[in-house]
Design a protein around this motif. Structure first.
Motif, PDB file in Angstrom:
ATOM      1  N   ALA A  94       0.950  -1.133   0.032  1.00  0.00           N
ATOM      2  CA  ALA A  94       0.106   0.050  -0.103  1.00  0.00           C
ATOM      3  C   ALA A  94       0.932   1.153   0.258  1.00  0.00           C
ATOM      4  O   ALA A  94       0.633   2.232  -0.790  1.00  0.00           O
ATOM      5  CB  ALA A  94      -0.897   0.107   1.111  1.00  0.00           C
ATOM      6  N   CYS A  95       1.725   1.167   0.625  1.00  0.00           N
ATOM      7  CA  CYS A  95       2.816   2.483   0.768  1.00  0.00           C
ATOM      8  C   CYS A  95       3.527   2.600  -0.622  1.00  0.00           C
ATOM      9  O   CYS A  95       3.618   3.743  -0.922  1.00  0.00           O
ATOM     10  CB  CYS A  95       3.687   2.372   1.978  1.00  0.00           C
ATOM     11  SG  CYS A  95       4.728   3.590   2.266  1.00  0.00           S
ATOM     12  N   LEU A  96       3.950   1.473  -1.118  1.00  0.00           N
ATOM     13  CA  LEU A  96       4.700   1.575  -2.543  1.00  0.00           C
ATOM     14  C   LEU A  96       3.716   2.195  -3.295  1.00  0.00           C
ATOM     15  O   LEU A  96       4.146   2.922  -4.356  1.00  0.00           O
ATOM     16  CB  LEU A  96       5.256  -0.017  -2.899  1.00  0.00           C
ATOM     17  CG  LEU A  96       6.360  -0.374  -2.020  1.00  0.00           C
ATOM     18  CD1 LEU A  96       6.679  -1.953  -2.416  1.00  0.00           C
ATOM     19  CD2 LEU A  96       7.506   0.520  -2.046  1.00  0.00           C
ATOM     20  N   THR A  97       2.432   1.785  -3.488  1.00  0.00           N
ATOM     21  CA  THR A  97       1.439   2.083  -4.355  1.00  0.00           C
ATOM     22  C   THR A  97       1.095   3.729  -4.097  1.00  0.00           C
ATOM     23  O   THR A  97       1.157   4.496  -5.094  1.00  0.00           O
ATOM     24  CB  THR A  97       0.227   1.431  -4.335  1.00  0.00           C
ATOM     25  OG1 THR A  97       0.402   0.123  -4.169  1.00  0.00           O
ATOM     26  CG2 THR A  97      -0.864   1.945  -5.277  1.00  0.00           C
ATOM     27  N   ASP A  98       0.998   4.043  -2.938  1.00  0.00           N
ATOM     28  CA  ASP A  98       1.067   5.548  -2.553  1.00  0.00           C
ATOM     29  C   ASP A  98       2.333   6.272  -3.063  1.00  0.00           C
ATOM     30  O   ASP A  98       1.919   7.457  -3.816  1.00  0.00           O
ATOM     31  CB  ASP A  98       1.048   5.646  -0.901  1.00  0.00           C
ATOM     32  CG  ASP A  98       1.105   7.225  -0.369  1.00  0.00           C
ATOM     33  OD1 ASP A  98       0.712   8.181  -1.198  1.00  0.00           O
ATOM     34  OD2 ASP A  98       1.137   7.132   0.661  1.00  0.00           O
ATOM     35  N   GLY A  99       3.291   5.719  -3.029  1.00  0.00           N
ATOM     36  CA  GLY A  99       4.512   6.498  -3.677  1.00  0.00           C
ATOM     37  C   GLY A  99       4.536   6.320  -5.057  1.00  0.00           C
ATOM     38  O   GLY A  99       5.001   7.465  -5.827  1.00  0.00           O
ATOM     39  N   CYS A 100       3.932   5.597  -5.781  1.00  0.00           N
ATOM     40  CA  CYS A 100       3.653   5.374  -7.254  1.00  0.00           C
ATOM     41  C   CYS A 100       2.925   6.569  -7.506  1.00  0.00           C
ATOM     42  O   CYS A 100       3.000   7.371  -8.642  1.00  0.00           O
ATOM     43  CB  CYS A 100       3.071   4.195  -7.812  1.00  0.00           C
ATOM     44  SG  CYS A 100       4.594   2.863  -7.586  1.00  0.00           S
ATOM     45  N   VAL A 101       1.561   6.778  -6.887  1.00  0.00           N
ATOM     46  CA  VAL A 101       0.799   7.777  -7.388  1.00  0.00           C
ATOM     47  C   VAL A 101       1.439   9.370  -7.196  1.00  0.00           C
ATOM     48  O   VAL A 101       1.432  10.118  -7.894  1.00  0.00           O
ATOM     49  CB  VAL A 101      -0.255   7.861  -6.153  1.00  0.00           C
ATOM     50  CG1 VAL A 101      -1.276   9.199  -6.594  1.00  0.00           C
ATOM     51  CG2 VAL A 101      -1.246   6.658  -6.457  1.00  0.00           C
ATOM     52  N   LEU A 102       2.359   9.325  -6.018  1.00  0.00           N
ATOM     53  CA  LEU A 102       3.117  10.599  -5.918  1.00  0.00           C
ATOM     54  C   LEU A 102       3.717  10.887  -7.178  1.00  0.00           C
ATOM     55  O   LEU A 102       3.976  12.047  -7.887  1.00  0.00           O
ATOM     56  CB  LEU A 102       4.093  10.511  -4.662  1.00  0.00           C
ATOM     57  CG  LEU A 102       5.001  11.682  -4.645  1.00  0.00           C
ATOM     58  CD1 LEU A 102       4.130  13.062  -4.400  1.00  0.00           C
ATOM     59  CD2 LEU A 102       5.726  11.671  -3.439  1.00  0.00           C
ATOM     60  N   ALA A 103       4.791   9.701  -7.470  1.00  0.00           N
ATOM     61  CA  ALA A 103       5.698   9.917  -8.898  1.00  0.00           C
ATOM     62  C   ALA A 103       4.736  10.342 -10.026  1.00  0.00           C
ATOM     63  O   ALA A 103       5.221  11.184 -10.795  1.00  0.00           O
ATOM     64  CB  ALA A 103       6.381   8.595  -9.000  1.00  0.00           C
ATOM     65  N   LEU A 104       3.658   9.767 -10.089  1.00  0.00           N
ATOM     66  CA  LEU A 104       2.946  10.235 -11.328  1.00  0.00           C
ATOM     67  C   LEU A 104       2.376  11.544 -11.342  1.00  0.00           C
ATOM     68  O   LEU A 104       2.685  12.276 -12.465  1.00  0.00           O
ATOM     69  CB  LEU A 104       1.499   9.007 -11.361  1.00  0.00           C
ATOM     70  CG  LEU A 104       1.991   7.556 -11.752  1.00  0.00           C
ATOM     71  CD1 LEU A 104       0.314   7.056 -11.694  1.00  0.00           C
ATOM     72  CD2 LEU A 104       2.413   7.544 -13.198  1.00  0.00           C
ATOM     73  N   LEU A 105       1.945  11.979 -10.323  1.00  0.00           N
ATOM     74  CA  LEU A 105       1.678  13.509 -10.094  1.00  0.00           C
ATOM     75  C   LEU A 105       2.636  14.321 -10.390  1.00  0.00           C
ATOM     76  O   LEU A 105       2.498  15.498 -10.797  1.00  0.00           O
ATOM     77  CB  LEU A 105       0.900  13.419  -8.634  1.00  0.00           C
ATOM     78  CG  LEU A 105      -0.569  12.837  -8.827  1.00  0.00           C
ATOM     79  CD1 LEU A 105      -1.063  12.802  -7.321  1.00  0.00           C
ATOM     80  CD2 LEU A 105      -1.624  13.572  -9.729  1.00  0.00           C
TER      81      LEU A 105
END
Length: 412
Positions: A94-105
């Motif tokens: 879940a934390c890694l997914t959160d980080g992926c969203v940040l990277a996309l944005l």
């Protein structure tokens, strides 16, 4: 300029890192977050589903399973980290997914004409909901939705495919397509949905049992309609709050009436969206995200259930909206973030007060749901004004018609 941008990026990463460490501290119970334990869904329900899904069947005997077939994927995802126990692996993913969203944005916000505000909305908004974010699979669904909207700028087929995949994870990403004017996303969505649906139907019987799983649900205690019963309990209403279909719901007289009213409001929301879609003429690049944000807000506030994790979806969509400098969703986003803060207060912090319908619990719900309603109304009005042209009065005889205005369209 470059130095200022680098400083902003370092600040963004620092805030994200500190807040996410704090969330991990809570879900790993290094520090116990006040209120009910939000990790029980992962440690109990999700892990039980994992065992069943791993054997090639859906957990149809569990009334809590009310999800489309692709929801099996995030539930099974902890198998990717076999060195960790189930719950720990889920929290890390879940934390890694959160980080992926940040990277996309962050990456999208660096493009010409766009803004880093979206990355900041995500960074600041997610921790406002507390550890619940990492204890539900909604952050993974939101990541798919964010990726779909960002892809829609230049790759309409990918938008459609990701929206279809997301809708088979948790239904609501189907609303991402409401603002597109192109046929390609709809065609790609149809093909992707059929392919995934057939794959699950052939390999795992009962894939679409979720379509009738929520038929007998009542009114969940955090929903807009629940306010009727929270107040009515102070005037002698004879119902009660019970654990029903995996959540705390009101059961008793007139609950069916309020639940039906909620469904009718959802139908009216769909009707408004259809009317908007027929009347809209001005489509800019940010319209796709704005329309998705408004649509999900409408269907959230009219739902019989407004669980805390639902706000994760809205924060992700709001972040995409504010990535565009021209978007007028700033005020609704501020209201949403305020609602997120009140949400962590009503669940899990003071959830006992909500269940008891005491003054504190009712006040929190009135404020939280009021902010969501206000955000919905304001965003809907702004979307309409941005996209639906004003009707000019017919010219009098002999008078020249008004000049035509150029209409913006989405890139193909």
């Amino acid at each position: 300029m470059a130095r200022a941008r680098a400083t902003s990026t370092y600040g963004l990463l620092a805030v994200w890192t500190l807040t996410r460490i704090l969330l991990l501290v809570f879900v790993f119970k290094m520090v116990v977050f006040p209120g009910p334990d939000v990790t029980t869904d992962v440690e109990g329900i999700y892990q039980g589903w994992y065992v069943t899904l791993r054997d090639g069947t859906f957990p149809l005997s569990d009334v809590s399973w009310q999800y489309p077939p692709a929801a099996a994927l995030p539930i099974l995802s902890p198998a990717l980290l076999p060195s960790l126990d189930y719950a720990s692996a889920f929290f890390v993913l879940a934390c890694l997914t959160d980080g992926c969203v940040l990277a996309l944005l962050w990456y999208a916000g660096r493009q010409p004409g766009q803004s880093p505000r979206g990355a900041w909305v995500w960074t600041l908004g997610v921790p406002l909901l507390g550890p619940t974010v990492y204890a539900r699979y909604d952050v993974m669904v939101t990541a798919v939705a964010v990726a779909a909207l960002l892809a829609g700028l230049r790759r309409p087929r990918l938008l459609g495919a990701l929206a279809a995949f997301g809708s088979l994870l948790k239904v609501w990403p189907a609303l991402l397509l409401v603002g597109t004017t192109k046929r390609k996303p709809w065609a790609a969505a149809a093909v992707t949905a059929v392919a995934i649906a057939l794959a699950f139907t052939v390999t795992m019987p009962g894939a679409f049992a979720f379509l009738t799983a929520q038929r007998d649900r009542g009114t969940e205690v955090e929903s807009l309609g629940a306010l009727v019963f929270h107040v009515a309990r102070h005037f002698g209403w004879e119902g009660e709050v019970l654990l029903n279909y995996g959540s705390m719901e009101f059961v008793g007289p007139y609950v069916g009436v309020v639940s039906t009213a909620a469904l009718m409001l959802t139908v009216l929301a769909f009707g408004w969206l259809l009317l908007w879609r027929l009347r809209a003429r001005r489509f800019a690049p940010h319209t796709l995200a704005d329309a998705a944000f408004v649509a999900v807000l409408l269907f959230t506030v009219t739902s019989r259930v407004i669980s805390p994790q639902y706000l994760v979806w809205l924060i992700g969509l709001a972040a995409v909206c504010l990535m565009f400098r021209e978007s007028r969703m700033t005020l609704p986003t501020v209201l949403l973030l305020a609602a997120a803060f009140l949400t962590v207060l009503e669940f899990p912090l003071w959830f006992g007060h909500v269940v008891a319908s005491d003054a504190l619990g009712v006040t929190l719900l009135f404020l939280r749901n009021g902010l969501l309603v206000a955000a919905t109304a304001i965003s809907a009005v702004r979307l309409w004004r941005d996209t639906v042209p004003h009707e000019s009065p017919a010219p009098e005889p002999g008078q020249a018609p008004p000049p035509r205005t150029e209409q913006l369209t989405q890139p193909s």
